[in-house]
Design a protein around this motif. Structure first.
Motif, PDB file in Angstrom:
ATOM      1  N   ILE A 485       0.674  -1.217  -0.157  1.00  0.00           N
ATOM      2  CA  ILE A 485      -0.008  -0.288  -0.149  1.00  0.00           C
ATOM      3  C   ILE A 485       0.617   1.387  -0.259  1.00  0.00           C
ATOM      4  N   TYR A 486       1.809   1.304   0.905  1.00  0.00           N
ATOM      5  CA  TYR A 486       2.144   2.320   0.843  1.00  0.00           C
ATOM      6  C   TYR A 486       3.953   2.724   0.536  1.00  0.00           C
ATOM      7  N   GLY A 487       4.017   1.292  -0.564  1.00  0.00           N
ATOM      8  CA  GLY A 487       5.066   1.306  -0.665  1.00  0.00           C
ATOM      9  C   GLY A 487       5.935   1.762  -1.366  1.00  0.00           C
ATOM     10  N   GLU A 488       7.153   2.490  -2.396  1.00  0.00           N
ATOM     11  CA  GLU A 488       7.577   3.022  -3.102  1.00  0.00           C
ATOM     12  C   GLU A 488       7.493   1.776  -4.293  1.00  0.00           C
ATOM     13  N   VAL A 489       6.599   2.784  -5.617  1.00  0.00           N
ATOM     14  CA  VAL A 489       6.819   1.798  -6.781  1.00  0.00           C
ATOM     15  C   VAL A 489       8.309   1.581  -7.603  1.00  0.00           C
ATOM     16  N   ARG A 490       8.706   0.745  -8.102  1.00  0.00           N
ATOM     17  CA  ARG A 490      10.208   0.941  -8.684  1.00  0.00           C
ATOM     18  C   ARG A 490      10.461  -0.189  -9.789  1.00  0.00           C
ATOM     19  N   GLU A 491      10.806  -0.054 -11.073  1.00  0.00           N
ATOM     20  CA  GLU A 491      10.326  -0.365 -11.803  1.00  0.00           C
ATOM     21  C   GLU A 491      11.362  -1.887 -12.118  1.00  0.00           C
ATOM     22  N   ILE A 492      11.827  -2.936 -12.762  1.00  0.00           N
ATOM     23  CA  ILE A 492      12.519  -4.000 -12.799  1.00  0.00           C
ATOM     24  C   ILE A 492      12.842  -3.414 -14.594  1.00  0.00           C
ATOM     25  N   GLN A 493      14.213  -2.656 -13.973  1.00  0.00           N
ATOM     26  CA  GLN A 493      14.439  -2.508 -15.619  1.00  0.00           C
ATOM     27  C   GLN A 493      15.141  -3.497 -16.429  1.00  0.00           C
ATOM     28  N   ASN A 494      15.075  -4.856 -16.041  1.00  0.00           N
ATOM     29  CA  ASN A 494      16.009  -5.538 -16.618  1.00  0.00           C
ATOM     30  C   ASN A 494      15.017  -6.973 -17.442  1.00  0.00           C
ATOM     31  N   ALA A 495      13.962  -6.632 -17.368  1.00  0.00           N
ATOM     32  CA  ALA A 495      12.705  -7.302 -17.631  1.00  0.00           C
ATOM     33  C   ALA A 495      12.316  -6.994 -19.007  1.00  0.00           C
ATOM     34  N   LEU A 496      11.614  -8.696 -20.406  1.00  0.00           N
ATOM     35  CA  LEU A 496      11.775  -8.820 -21.242  1.00  0.00           C
ATOM     36  C   LEU A 496      10.251  -7.455 -21.628  1.00  0.00           C
ATOM     37  N   GLU A 497      10.504  -6.909 -22.923  1.00  0.00           N
ATOM     38  CA  GLU A 497       9.419  -6.503 -22.821  1.00  0.00           C
ATOM     39  C   GLU A 497       7.874  -6.639 -23.159  1.00  0.00           C
ATOM     40  N   SER A 498       7.774  -7.860 -22.767  1.00  0.00           N
ATOM     41  CA  SER A 498       6.666  -7.797 -22.414  1.00  0.00           C
ATOM     42  C   SER A 498       5.905  -8.963 -21.359  1.00  0.00           C
ATOM     43  N   VAL A 499       7.078  -8.481 -20.398  1.00  0.00           N
ATOM     44  CA  VAL A 499       6.929  -8.935 -18.885  1.00  0.00           C
ATOM     45  C   VAL A 499       6.695  -7.511 -18.068  1.00  0.00           C
ATOM     46  N   ASP A 520       1.327 -14.724 -24.786  1.00  0.00           N
ATOM     47  CA  ASP A 520       1.248 -15.788 -24.978  1.00  0.00           C
ATOM     48  C   ASP A 520       2.519 -17.141 -25.359  1.00  0.00           C
ATOM     49  N   GLU A 521       3.470 -16.229 -24.804  1.00  0.00           N
ATOM     50  CA  GLU A 521       5.047 -17.267 -24.871  1.00  0.00           C
ATOM     51  C   GLU A 521       5.623 -17.462 -23.708  1.00  0.00           C
ATOM     52  N   THR A 522       6.136 -18.982 -23.377  1.00  0.00           N
ATOM     53  CA  THR A 522       6.900 -18.312 -22.466  1.00  0.00           C
ATOM     54  C   THR A 522       7.950 -17.541 -22.372  1.00  0.00           C
ATOM     55  N   GLN A 523       8.879 -16.194 -21.195  1.00  0.00           N
ATOM     56  CA  GLN A 523       9.221 -15.179 -20.988  1.00  0.00           C
ATOM     57  C   GLN A 523      10.496 -16.105 -19.979  1.00  0.00           C
ATOM     58  N   GLN A 524      11.633 -15.002 -20.148  1.00  0.00           N
ATOM     59  CA  GLN A 524      12.762 -15.141 -19.436  1.00  0.00           C
ATOM     60  C   GLN A 524      12.237 -14.351 -18.218  1.00  0.00           C
ATOM     61  N   ALA A 525      12.781 -14.712 -16.651  1.00  0.00           N
ATOM     62  CA  ALA A 525      12.714 -13.654 -15.360  1.00  0.00           C
ATOM     63  C   ALA A 525      13.923 -14.212 -14.560  1.00  0.00           C
ATOM     64  N   ASP A 526      13.358 -13.247 -13.893  1.00  0.00           N
ATOM     65  CA  ASP A 526      14.510 -12.811 -12.105  1.00  0.00           C
ATOM     66  C   ASP A 526      14.639 -12.940 -11.119  1.00  0.00           C
ATOM     67  N   ILE A 527      13.703 -13.743 -11.338  1.00  0.00           N
ATOM     68  CA  ILE A 527      12.078 -13.239  -9.781  1.00  0.00           C
ATOM     69  C   ILE A 527      12.948 -13.513  -8.021  1.00  0.00           C
ATOM     70  N   ALA A 528      12.859 -13.073  -7.620  1.00  0.00           N
ATOM     71  CA  ALA A 528      14.184 -12.826  -6.470  1.00  0.00           C
ATOM     72  C   ALA A 528      13.249 -14.721  -4.884  1.00  0.00           C
TER      73      ALA A 528
END
Length: 556
Positions: A485-499, A520-528
């Motif tokens: 709710i109160y936390g800052e939003v920060r984009e994860i910059q290395n995400a692929l375009e459709s992620v 509709d395709e599997t995409q790479q990620a780097d989830i913590a």
């Protein structure tokens, strides 16, 4: 940051005409809202925003108000409203209402008196101009000139339809009348207001002619009439006279306000609690107001708009988060376009709907869910322009024909964008007309109502409805509140375009990551690494996302 109820709340927008009909006349009513309060409570809703219910000729479905102090008989009585406020309060659900202060209906007593007598005190309540020719070449939002004849050499001004004459905010007496309206409803027990078209109330540039922007010789009022110099004095006065109580929630439909000026509107001493930002919601249109000018866009474009909005708002105040409302087409069709799930592909509909839900609940701001969004409602199929009710849709159809498109192409443009897509009756059951009414509905029902109805989804623990309920619980959980709710939003910059990937970061450093695959395709990620709070698949990989997979994780 200051803590207050409306920052932590999840709201639900109700278009009353289409929500639940209890008397068989085909029109939803206040008793229908009252009947369904337990459903909303179970969903986890903290407040409802009810679209206009005032007496109205319904040329624009209630946004043409004929009496600010009444209830249109098609919706019920003032006793029904009083009971709704009482019962909602007992369930811990607050009520905010639409306030249309830019214009009234031409059937309002003020306007009727102004027309009848040029010397009437009400003449100054509206924008009348004496002129042999149209005073300016401004085009209304619904097409044609903003000026309508009101007798010989006399014109009145309307931002929207000619049946919706604009109020003259330059009149102090008119403004005091409007402040009385606000105070009346607050005394009734409403907890706030959504202000319709409020950035149109100051008329400066739109009263003068400008270089045309189209072959009709006119220029859009959206170009010349929004957020004009001098509006701040009006908004500040309204705030000081009516809205100083921080417990009163206010949200403004405020097109035309640049990001650099947001603090004036939503800052510590802003005019409103929050505003709606339309930048990402209108990604499918080129600049201008013609629906046939459809814009090509990518998910990369969507992310830029979304995070620009989030980052701009969080540095200046508080925002209102939404994907759908009564003026938009359904988000499935807008964001997934030709890949939106078909009526029969309920698994894909769940995946796409839960991806959108995770995005909505993960962003910073007060969340607004629009009726039927939690069920995965999609655009309807209208077979002819005669099946539509919406004034704007009919005008856009005419514009497309005038631009040289044939009837089929013009119908496709309005099918994609019509406001009637989101105004179709709510599907409660698999019975006739989705259980919305025992009579003939005022607008056709979507033909998928049996497949996605609320009753069916309530009985299915793996449904999109239950996914929404769970997400709302997660958002409100004490363990997640400071981040989500109160936390800052920060984009994860290395995400692929459709992620779409971002973090919510609390003041104490705690983080929650949200990863959403919009393709509709599997995409790479780097989830913590961390605790999985929600996942619309049964399995999770830190390094990849399945099609339309959405994951929310509390980081270690």
């Amino acid at each position: 940051m200051k803590r207050i109820w409306w920052k932590e709340a999840v709201g639900y927008q109700i278009y009353p005409k289409s929500f639940k009909d209890t008397n068989g006349d085909g029109i939803g009513d206040l008793k229908g809202i009252l009947e369904k309060l337990p459903y909303l409570k179970e969903l986890g809703i903290d407040f409802i925003w009810i679209c206009p219910f005032y007496p109205s000729p319904m040329k624009d479905n209630g946004y043409d108000v004929a009496d600010y102090y009444g209830i249109d008989p098609c919706f019920g009585t003032m006793e029904d409203m009083d009971l709704l406020l009482k019962k909602a309060g007992e369930l811990g659900i607050r009520v905010i209402i639409d306030m249309v202060l830019n214009h009234t209906s031409d059937q309002h007593a003020w306007f009727q008196e102004a027309l009848k007598d040029p010397n009437s005190e009400y003449r100054d309540y509206y924008m009348f101009v004496q002129s042999k020719e149209r005073p300016s070449n401004t085009r209304s939002c619904f097409g044609g000139s903003v000026w309508e004849k009101a007798g010989e050499d006399c014109w009145y001004y309307h931002t929207f339809d000619k049946s919706q004459p604009d109020l003259n905010w330059e009149s102090q007496k008119l403004r005091e009348e409007l402040y009385n309206v606000l105070n009346y409803w607050m005394e009734k027990g409403v907890s706030g207001f959504r202000f319709d078209a409020i950035t149109y109330i100051k008329k400066v540039n739109s009263l003068m002619s400008h270089e045309p922007d189209n072959t009709d010789g006119l220029i859009s009022v959206e170009t010349t009439g929004q957020n004009q110099e001098g509006i701040r004095e009006f908004l500040q006065e309204m705030n000081h006279k009516c809205l100083r109580d921080p417990e009163i929630m206010t949200v403004a439909e405020a097109p035309g306000v640049p990001y650099e000026n947001l603090s004036e509107f939503i800052g510590e001493d802003g005019y409103f609690s929050m505003v709606f930002d339309f930048s990402y919601a209108d990604i499918d249109l080129l600049p201008g107001s013609n629906w046939y000018n459809q814009a090509p866009w990518t998910f990369g474009d969507l992310k830029k708009l979304l995070f620009r909005s989030q980052c701009s708002v969080q540095t200046q105040g508080w925002g209102a988060i939404y994907l759908e409302n009564h003026d938009q087409s359904r988000s499935f069709n807008k964001y997934f376009r030709e890949k939106a799930a078909t009526r029969d592909d309920l698994h894909l509909r769940f995946l796409q709907g839960s991806a959108l839900a995770t995005l909505l609940m993960g962003l910073r701001g007060t969340v607004f869910v629009y009726q039927g969004e939690e069920l995965g409602s999609e655009n309807g199929k209208f077979n002819s322009i005669e099946e539509y009710d919406d004034l704007n849709t009919k005008d856009q159809y005419r514009r497309a024909l005038c631009a040289g498109y044939d009837e089929a192409q013009s119908l496709k443009f309005v099918n994609d964008r019509s406001r009637d897509n989101s105004r179709m009756p709510f599907p409660w059951t698999a019975e006739a007309n989705g259980g919305f009414t025992s009579g003939m509905p005022w607008l056709k029902c979507n033909d998928d109502y049996a497949a996605i109805c609320a009753k069916k989804q309530e009985q299915d623990k793996d449904s999109l409805l239950h996914y929404y309920r769970n997400l709302i619980r997660i958002r409100k959980d004490e363990a997640n509140r400071e981040s989500l709710i109160y936390g800052e939003v920060r984009e994860i910059q290395n995400a692929l375009e459709s992620v779409i990937a971002f973090e919510r970061i609390a003041e104490n450093g705690e983080k929650i990551q949200i990863w959403i695959n919009m393709s509709d395709e599997t995409q790479q990620a780097d989830i913590a690494e961390g605790e999985i709070l929600c996942n619309n698949y049964s399995e999770t990989s830190q390094k990849s996302l399945n099609p339309y997979q959405a994951v929310m994780v509390r980081c270690r």
